[in-house]
Design an enzyme around this catalytic site. Sequence first.
Site, PDB file in Angstrom:
ATOM      1  N   SER A   1       0.845  -1.190   0.000  1.00  0.00           N
ATOM      2  CA  SER A   1       0.000   0.000   0.000  1.00  0.00           C
ATOM      3  C   SER A   1       0.884   1.244   0.000  1.00  0.00           C
ATOM      4  O   SER A   1       0.544   2.267  -0.611  1.00  0.00           O
ATOM      5  CB  SER A   1      -0.935  -0.006   1.211  1.00  0.00           C
ATOM      6  OG  SER A   1      -0.192  -0.147   2.392  1.00  0.00           O
TER       7      SER A   1
ATOM      8  N   ASP B   1       8.910  -2.745  -4.944  1.00  0.00           N
ATOM      9  CA  ASP B   1       7.492  -2.377  -4.877  1.00  0.00           C
ATOM     10  C   ASP B   1       7.181  -1.161  -5.744  1.00  0.00           C
ATOM     11  O   ASP B   1       6.193  -1.129  -6.483  1.00  0.00           O
ATOM     12  CB  ASP B   1       7.098  -2.104  -3.412  1.00  0.00           C
ATOM     13  CG  ASP B   1       7.402  -3.293  -2.509  1.00  0.00           C
ATOM     14  OD1 ASP B   1       7.707  -4.381  -3.041  1.00  0.00           O
ATOM     15  OD2 ASP B   1       7.350  -3.129  -1.280  1.00  0.00           O
TER      16      ASP B   1
ATOM     17  N   TYR C   1      13.097  -5.936   9.535  1.00  0.00           N
ATOM     18  CA  TYR C   1      13.481  -5.734   8.137  1.00  0.00           C
ATOM     19  C   TYR C   1      14.893  -5.131   8.072  1.00  0.00           C
ATOM     20  O   TYR C   1      15.754  -5.597   7.323  1.00  0.00           O
ATOM     21  CB  TYR C   1      12.471  -4.813   7.453  1.00  0.00           C
ATOM     22  CG  TYR C   1      12.680  -4.671   5.964  1.00  0.00           C
ATOM     23  CD1 TYR C   1      12.078  -5.542   5.066  1.00  0.00           C
ATOM     24  CD2 TYR C   1      13.494  -3.660   5.448  1.00  0.00           C
ATOM     25  CE1 TYR C   1      12.283  -5.418   3.693  1.00  0.00           C
ATOM     26  CE2 TYR C   1      13.697  -3.524   4.088  1.00  0.00           C
ATOM     27  CZ  TYR C   1      13.087  -4.404   3.214  1.00  0.00           C
ATOM     28  OH  TYR C   1      13.289  -4.268   1.861  1.00  0.00           O
TER      29      TYR C   1
HETATM   30  C1  GAF Z   1       9.236  -5.080   1.298  1.00  0.00           C
HETATM   31  C2  GAF Z   1      10.206  -4.073   0.702  1.00  0.00           C
HETATM   32  F1  GAF Z   1       9.597  -2.876   0.556  1.00  0.00           F
HETATM   33  C3  GAF Z   1      10.740  -4.563  -0.645  1.00  0.00           C
HETATM   34  O1  GAF Z   1      11.704  -3.678  -1.122  1.00  0.00           O
HETATM   35  C4  GAF Z   1      11.317  -5.982  -0.526  1.00  0.00           C
HETATM   36  O2  GAF Z   1      12.565  -5.969   0.110  1.00  0.00           O
HETATM   37  C5  GAF Z   1      10.341  -6.901   0.189  1.00  0.00           C
HETATM   38  O3  GAF Z   1       9.891  -6.352   1.420  1.00  0.00           O
HETATM   39  C6  GAF Z   1      10.944  -8.251   0.472  1.00  0.00           C
HETATM   40  O4  GAF Z   1      11.180  -8.923  -0.708  1.00  0.00           O
HETATM   41  O5  GAF Z   1       8.094  -5.178   0.499  1.00  0.00           O
END
Ligand code: GAF
Length: 394
Positions: A135, A180, A229
């Site tokens: 989103s 994305d 992350y």
């Molecule tokens: C999230 C991140 F925004 C993408 O760039 C990518 O790293 C993903 O996680 C994992 O594949 O969506």
Amino acid sequence: MQTHAEIAALHFASYNVPGALYAAPGRVNLIGEHTDYSDGFVMPAAIDFATVVAISPRTDGRIVAHSVNYDERIDKSISELLDDDYASRRAGRKVHWSDYPAGVLWALREHGVPIEKGFSLTIEGDVPLGAGLSSSASIEVATAIAVLGATSFDLQSTKIALLCQRAENAFVGANCGIMDQFVSCFGKQDHAVMIDCRWLEYTLAPIPADARIVICNSMVKHSVAGGEYNTRRAEIEAGAEILRKHRPEIVALRDATVDDLTKWGHEMPATVLKRCRHVVTENARVLAAADAFRAANLTRFGELMGQAHISLRDDFEASCKEIDILVELAGQQPGCFGARLTGGGFGGCTVNLVAAAGVGAFTEAMRAGYLEATGITAEIYTSRASAGAHAITL
Ligand code: GAF
């Protein structure tokens, strides 16, 4: 979600001027997870869910933005929004929906797009929030093409994707890769987009006509802005650094092989080795999956999805109990070629490749099985691969 005509009418009712409409989709990643930020390969598709932005220019140097989803309006001068908020973001203020469009204005201004006279915006989207379906990228890209349209500023789509990524990295403070935003710009109906994240080149992989993409939302919230992350990114970079001592040509993990990990993996902390093994093997799986689509070999594609999930679950440790239940249930359904966690992980959705004729039965079985196992009612969406960002003509 209102119709485009209703969003246009709402914009007119709010600002007394007509707005031009733009849309940008969310995405589902079919395979290639956590590979984009080490220059690797990914294969997402844009989905039928999107953010729509209506825009009209102002002359008073203010940004007035109304989020229909949050039923909230902001009204700030450009410097209040971009300079003050940037400072407060840096000081750790919690992310607010307006940070995404503000970040895009900030990145566009930095690039020389004339934004100083201000804009009125009406924003509405139907990409499920916090579900790992991007989103954030969809609101960023929709805002970017709206502002570029309103200022007649010409920018290539790759540059738009990069500026939206910059907005998210530097203004919002989420250290995402390029996948994305890129697929939100370049999506194509009925195709997956195989992106080479080093060179920002892509090839289209047609999704065989007898397959459907079914997305199961575990309803466990996912966020790229969360700490896990960033920790994973740091681990991947630490692993690449160790390999680089032996093979200086390894710029990013994209350049490494399983052989490299066999030879020098013992120099890495065990966790770092596992993370790197996921990325190196995942890149190979994406390339194999593109071949499988070209050969319309759905069984092979499904096998690769299964392997990708195990790697993401065990080596990358980005799954969670609910997602694993969804993947396991999907594996028991006739007509399901493959299933895996999609997106950043730690919650969110699974992506399932299902025979067109079996979608109804699959959906019902998944909903019932998941409810029984977890007590949670999953949302299940069937989506075609859709087109990327575009202007809307009414
Ligand atoms: C999230 C991140 F925004 C993408 O760039 C990518 O790293 C993903 O996680 C994992 O594949 O969506």
